[in-house]
Design a protein around this motif. Sequence first.
Motif, short mmCIF file in Angstrom:
data_model
loop_
_atom_site.label_atom_id
_atom_site.label_comp_id
_atom_site.label_asym_id
_atom_site.label_seq_id
_atom_site.Cartn_x
_atom_site.Cartn_y
_atom_site.Cartn_z
N SER A 65 0.46 -1.25 0.15
CA SER A 65 0.17 -0.48 -0.30
C SER A 65 0.82 0.83 -0.01
CB SER A 65 -1.24 -0.01 1.53
OG SER A 65 -0.18 0.29 2.67
N ARG A 66 2.13 1.22 0.26
CA ARG A 66 3.26 2.41 0.42
C ARG A 66 3.12 2.80 -0.99
NH1 ARG A 66 8.03 0.38 3.74
NH2 ARG A 66 7.62 -0.43 6.19
N TRP A 67 3.07 1.79 -2.10
CA TRP A 67 2.95 2.25 -3.42
C TRP A 67 2.63 2.47 -4.32
CZ3 TRP A 67 6.91 -0.09 -0.88
CH2 TRP A 67 8.47 0.17 -0.15
N THR A 68 0.94 1.96 -4.63
CA THR A 68 -0.63 1.88 -4.09
C THR A 68 -1.07 2.73 -3.58
OG1 THR A 68 -0.41 -0.11 -3.12
CG2 THR A 68 -0.33 -0.10 -5.12
N GLY A 69 -1.31 4.24 -3.63
CA GLY A 69 -2.17 5.25 -2.57
C GLY A 69 -1.86 5.97 -2.37
N PHE A 70 -0.77 5.07 -0.69
CA PHE A 70 -1.41 5.71 0.75
C PHE A 70 -0.15 6.21 1.60
CE2 PHE A 70 -4.64 2.71 -0.30
CZ PHE A 70 -5.44 3.44 1.07
N GLY A 71 1.36 5.58 0.61
CA GLY A 71 2.17 6.35 1.47
C GLY A 71 3.12 5.68 2.80
N HIS A 72 3.72 6.75 3.24
CA HIS A 72 4.17 5.51 4.18
C HIS A 72 3.24 5.42 5.49
CE1 HIS A 72 8.46 4.31 3.07
NE2 HIS A 72 7.89 3.88 4.13
N ILE A 324 -8.41 1.97 -4.42
CA ILE A 324 -7.33 2.94 -4.31
C ILE A 324 -6.66 2.05 -5.04
CG2 ILE A 324 -5.75 4.26 -2.94
CD1 ILE A 324 -8.49 4.61 -1.24
N MET A 325 -5.55 0.93 -4.36
CA MET A 325 -5.01 0.55 -4.93
C MET A 325 -4.89 -0.23 -6.15
SD MET A 325 -4.12 -2.50 -1.31
CE MET A 325 -2.32 -2.76 -1.99
N ILE A 326 -5.67 -0.73 -6.26
CA ILE A 326 -6.55 -1.36 -8.19
C ILE A 326 -6.44 0.33 -9.17
CG2 ILE A 326 -8.13 -2.04 -9.20
CD1 ILE A 326 -9.52 -3.76 -6.75
N ALA A 327 -7.34 1.10 -8.36
CA ALA A 327 -6.73 2.63 -9.52
C ALA A 327 -5.38 2.95 -9.53
CB ALA A 327 -7.35 3.41 -8.56
N GLU A 328 -4.84 2.85 -8.14
CA GLU A 328 -3.04 3.84 -8.30
C GLU A 328 -2.31 2.54 -9.63
OE1 GLU A 328 0.45 5.06 -8.46
OE2 GLU A 328 -1.70 5.29 -7.92
N TYR A 329 -1.82 1.38 -9.02
CA TYR A 329 -1.39 0.09 -9.76
C TYR A 329 -1.94 -0.01 -11.48
CZ TYR A 329 1.12 -3.79 -9.89
OH TYR A 329 2.01 -4.73 -10.61
N PHE A 330 -3.58 -0.06 -11.49
CA PHE A 330 -3.79 -0.52 -13.37
C PHE A 330 -3.92 1.18 -14.02
CE2 PHE A 330 -4.57 -4.41 -11.12
CZ PHE A 330 -3.34 -5.71 -11.62
N VAL A 331 -4.19 1.63 -13.29
CA VAL A 331 -4.49 3.12 -14.10
C VAL A 331 -4.11 4.13 -13.85
CG1 VAL A 331 -6.78 4.87 -14.57
CG2 VAL A 331 -7.34 1.97 -13.83
N VAL A 332 -3.71 4.86 -12.66
CA VAL A 332 -3.65 6.06 -12.51
C VAL A 332 -1.39 5.67 -12.45
CG1 VAL A 332 -2.48 7.69 -11.03
CG2 VAL A 332 -4.76 7.35 -10.69
N TYR A 388 -10.09 8.05 -6.59
CA TYR A 388 -8.74 8.20 -7.00
C TYR A 388 -8.09 8.43 -8.23
CZ TYR A 388 -3.84 7.32 -5.84
OH TYR A 388 -2.69 7.30 -5.87
N VAL A 389 -8.94 7.37 -9.10
CA VAL A 389 -8.73 7.82 -10.62
C VAL A 389 -9.31 9.41 -11.24
CG1 VAL A 389 -9.49 7.42 -13.25
CG2 VAL A 389 -9.13 5.16 -11.19
N SER A 390 -10.02 9.75 -10.63
CA SER A 390 -10.14 11.43 -11.31
C SER A 390 -9.52 12.35 -10.18
CB SER A 390 -11.94 11.99 -10.30
OG SER A 390 -13.16 10.78 -10.87
#
Length: 416
Positions: A65-72, A324-332, A388-390
């Motif tokens: 999750s650190r690199w899929t939208g949430f950070g540390h 959020i994880m899916i949006a970050e990894y596959f789209v954003v 998240y995508v928006s």
Amino acid sequence: MSVATQRFGQTTALSQLLLGATLGFGMTFWDAFLALTIGAVLLNAVAVTVGIIGQREGLSTAILSRWTGFGHAGSAMLGLIIALSCTGWFGVQTGLAGAAIAGVAGVLPAAVWSLLFGVFVTVIAAYGVRWMAWTSYVAVPAFLLLLVYLVLSNVNDVGAVLSGAAPGPAIGMMTAITLVTGSFVVGAAIAPDMTRFNRNEWDVVKQTVLGITLGEWVIGLTGVVIAHGLGTADVMGVIGASGGWIGALIVVTAVLKINDWNLYSASLGLVNFFDAVFAVRISRAQVTVIVGCAGSFLAAAGIVHQFSHFLVLLGVVFPPVTGIMIAEYFVVRRWRNEIISTRPHVPRSAPSWVPATVVIWPASAVLAELLPFGQSSVNSLVLAFALYVSAGRLDLLRMRTRRATNRKVAGEASAA
């Protein structure tokens, strides 16, 4: 095979049997079958998608999750929530197993049996996935055989079960689907904890689909059959009346196969929390022992049952996380290249926190409950994904960045 057996073992749990009985008491057999099937499809979609991310990157949910939208900061919070949720349910189910054993053993109170059972599961989880796999090879078939005995000894007319009306007050289809998805949404959301051991994406798909679907059908429908055949949703009462050690073994084998994963995921969440917040590297096995002992003592004291409503409330935060994880990894894909370029190690830098995610995460959960249509878990996931995508398209994903070590995060390399 070891991952497949454990995936199926996660859904061959006592909670699924109780869920099936609840549905069967308020629905016809085929309506309950439809609700279980639709719920399984939704759960599969979530677990497969986020599970593929875990398989590709070889990281647990909290670390990923650190690199899929949430950070540390967000990752630390998520790890703590996972730890609280899984430890709580570990305690609740350990208490059930202890009470079941005490009821037939005739010696020692339930608190002592809860403590002994909790320590036993803690040892298994501390040694890791290989020991957990061997446990599943024994517990899963034993639980299934005991369920067959339970049905054959209590239900006489299967034809009447398949065609009869619901014995209790009616349950609507949307409510039923909500119950099905809610019963395993946490397990679906933390799928990377398990799928990171899969060899390829196809293994993730086939094992997840077969495990979740068969679990919902076999265990859920067994509960439906019992509710129709006996006209009651009190499965625990039926199990208790099934005869001495048979009933106790049904509870123990059902709890055993889900509780080791509860403890395992809780330990991974805490390892990530201490690494992200305090930059302290701690052993997953040591954390497992500490958390397992704490959960066992809480179960023995009976305190953990007071927090069951809180544990249910924690479950509402997980669907937006997967969105959020899916949006970050596959789209954003704002940080995806960083993960890919440093495999099998974690990237050297990560966002400290992402303000947009801090807003999207709770907002999606709240708005999903207010919508007059759909199913809340699915609504929150879809809302989180869309928001998240928006935010990504509008360049609102501002962040603060911190340095990270180039080592494998504590607990990840040695987790097996």
